[in-house]
Design a protein around this motif. Structure first.
Motif, mmCIF file in Angstrom:
data_model
loop_
_atom_site.group_PDB
_atom_site.id
_atom_site.type_symbol
_atom_site.label_atom_id
_atom_site.label_comp_id
_atom_site.label_asym_id
_atom_site.label_seq_id
_atom_site.Cartn_x
_atom_site.Cartn_y
_atom_site.Cartn_z
ATOM 1 N N SER A 80 0.923 -1.254 -0.012
ATOM 2 C CA SER A 80 -0.105 -0.015 0.124
ATOM 3 C C SER A 80 0.781 1.215 0.057
ATOM 4 N N LEU A 81 2.016 1.100 0.064
ATOM 5 C CA LEU A 81 3.019 2.235 -0.034
ATOM 6 C C LEU A 81 3.514 2.612 -1.249
ATOM 7 N N ARG A 82 3.330 1.835 -2.565
ATOM 8 C CA ARG A 82 3.460 2.033 -3.667
ATOM 9 C C ARG A 82 2.784 3.404 -4.391
ATOM 10 N N THR A 83 3.341 3.831 -5.398
ATOM 11 C CA THR A 83 2.903 5.056 -6.071
ATOM 12 C C THR A 83 1.067 4.694 -6.606
ATOM 13 N N GLY A 84 0.415 5.612 -5.983
ATOM 14 C CA GLY A 84 -0.956 5.652 -6.273
ATOM 15 C C GLY A 84 -1.721 4.540 -5.474
ATOM 16 N N LEU A 140 11.624 1.309 -5.198
ATOM 17 C CA LEU A 140 13.151 1.746 -4.321
ATOM 18 C C LEU A 140 12.996 3.214 -4.114
ATOM 19 N N TRP A 141 12.635 3.661 -2.969
ATOM 20 C CA TRP A 141 12.967 5.211 -2.698
ATOM 21 C C TRP A 141 14.156 5.369 -1.839
ATOM 22 N N ARG A 142 14.896 6.519 -2.481
ATOM 23 C CA ARG A 142 15.924 7.127 -1.654
ATOM 24 C C ARG A 142 15.517 8.134 -0.633
#
Length: 262
Positions: free
Chosen positions: A167-171, A218-220
């Motif tokens: 649920s943390l993915r884009t959208g 993957l988020w920096r």
């Protein structure tokens, strides 16, 4: 038992020379794998009379992780380590959770300088940082935090990225939690070893021994502590050694779709 090494004990030569001088068996310290001590960073906080200058310590810093190595030790080696580290008068032994990069968590012994002996910074003893660096290079341990600590710089985040798959993915409906801390930037899509389980309104990733992989983003993080504080709250992670966590925060390697691993 397991021991987490992060300082001169990473160097086989230095350990062997100490054992020879003190009539100890150097074979009691057996390398297992590289690992990380979470929520800590390296610092030169103590001036060692035997070394003639500053030596390393691990101090608490939320979101940071100290690179080092796990060793297997026997009781005789434990006594030798106590003597070498001046425990419990200079360094204190502690059992802490250390992480490998395949999602594993291990309880291991390590040593920290006693709180009342610590100072803000001590110039490293002549040749000491080089001894630690020699051990890091031989074992494949990252040395960037060591270099920062030796020059009295605040180390950059050693693990600056977070992998999200549900649920943390884009959208998705919890994506905003990623933005509650400092800035985050999308690095790309990738995959990591694991197996998804359907928990109804959300998925849960579990370890897998069958080669399955989970796809995600993957988020920096510009400030890992700020981002992880928000995500720990969302995911119900209470900390290592604490009861009642819904999810665990782990280290894993992500294979990027554009090539390479993070």
């Amino acid at each position: 038992m397991l021991y987490f090494g992060y300082c001169s004990n990473l160097c086989e030569r230095d350990w062997g020379e100490w054992c020879e001088r003190n009539k100890a068996n150097k074979s009691g310290l057996r390398f297992v794998r590289c690992a990380w001590l979470p929520e800590h960073e390296l610092a030169f906080t103590y001036s060692s009379a035997s070394r003639g200058g500053g030596v390393l310590d691990v101090i608490e810093r939320f979101g940071q992780a100290v690179p080092g190595a796990i060793f297997e030790i026997d009781e005789a080696c434990r006594r030798a380590l106590d003597k070498k580290e001046g425990a419990p008068f200079i360094y204190e032994p502690a059992e802490l959770t250390v992480l490998d990069d395949e999602g594993g968590a291990h309880t291991a012994l390590t040593y920290r300088v006693k709180e009342d002996l610590r100072v803000a910074h001590v110039e490293p003893a002549l040749g000491y940082a080089e001894i630690v660096s020699e051990g890091c290079e031989a074992l494949g341990v990252k040395g960037s935090m060591l270099a920062a600590a030796a020059s009295e710089r605040t180390p950059a985040w050693e693990v600056p990225s977070v992998f999200v798959y549900g649920s943390l993915r884009t959208g998705e409906h919890n994506h905003g939690w990623l933005k509650r801390g400092a800035d985050v930037k999308l690095k790309g899509v990738g995959s990591t070893p694991g197996l998804l389980h359907d928990c109804g309104s959300w998925p849960a990733m579990m370890p897998s021994s069958g080669g399955e992989r989970v796809t995600g983003e993957l988020w920096r993080c510009e400030d890992a502590a700020s981002t992880l504080k928000a995500l720990d709250q969302l995911e119900g992670f209470s900390g290592w050694g604490a009861d009642g966590s819904l999810f665990y925060r782990r280290l894993q390697r992500a294979r990027m779709s554009c090539g390479g691993e993070v």
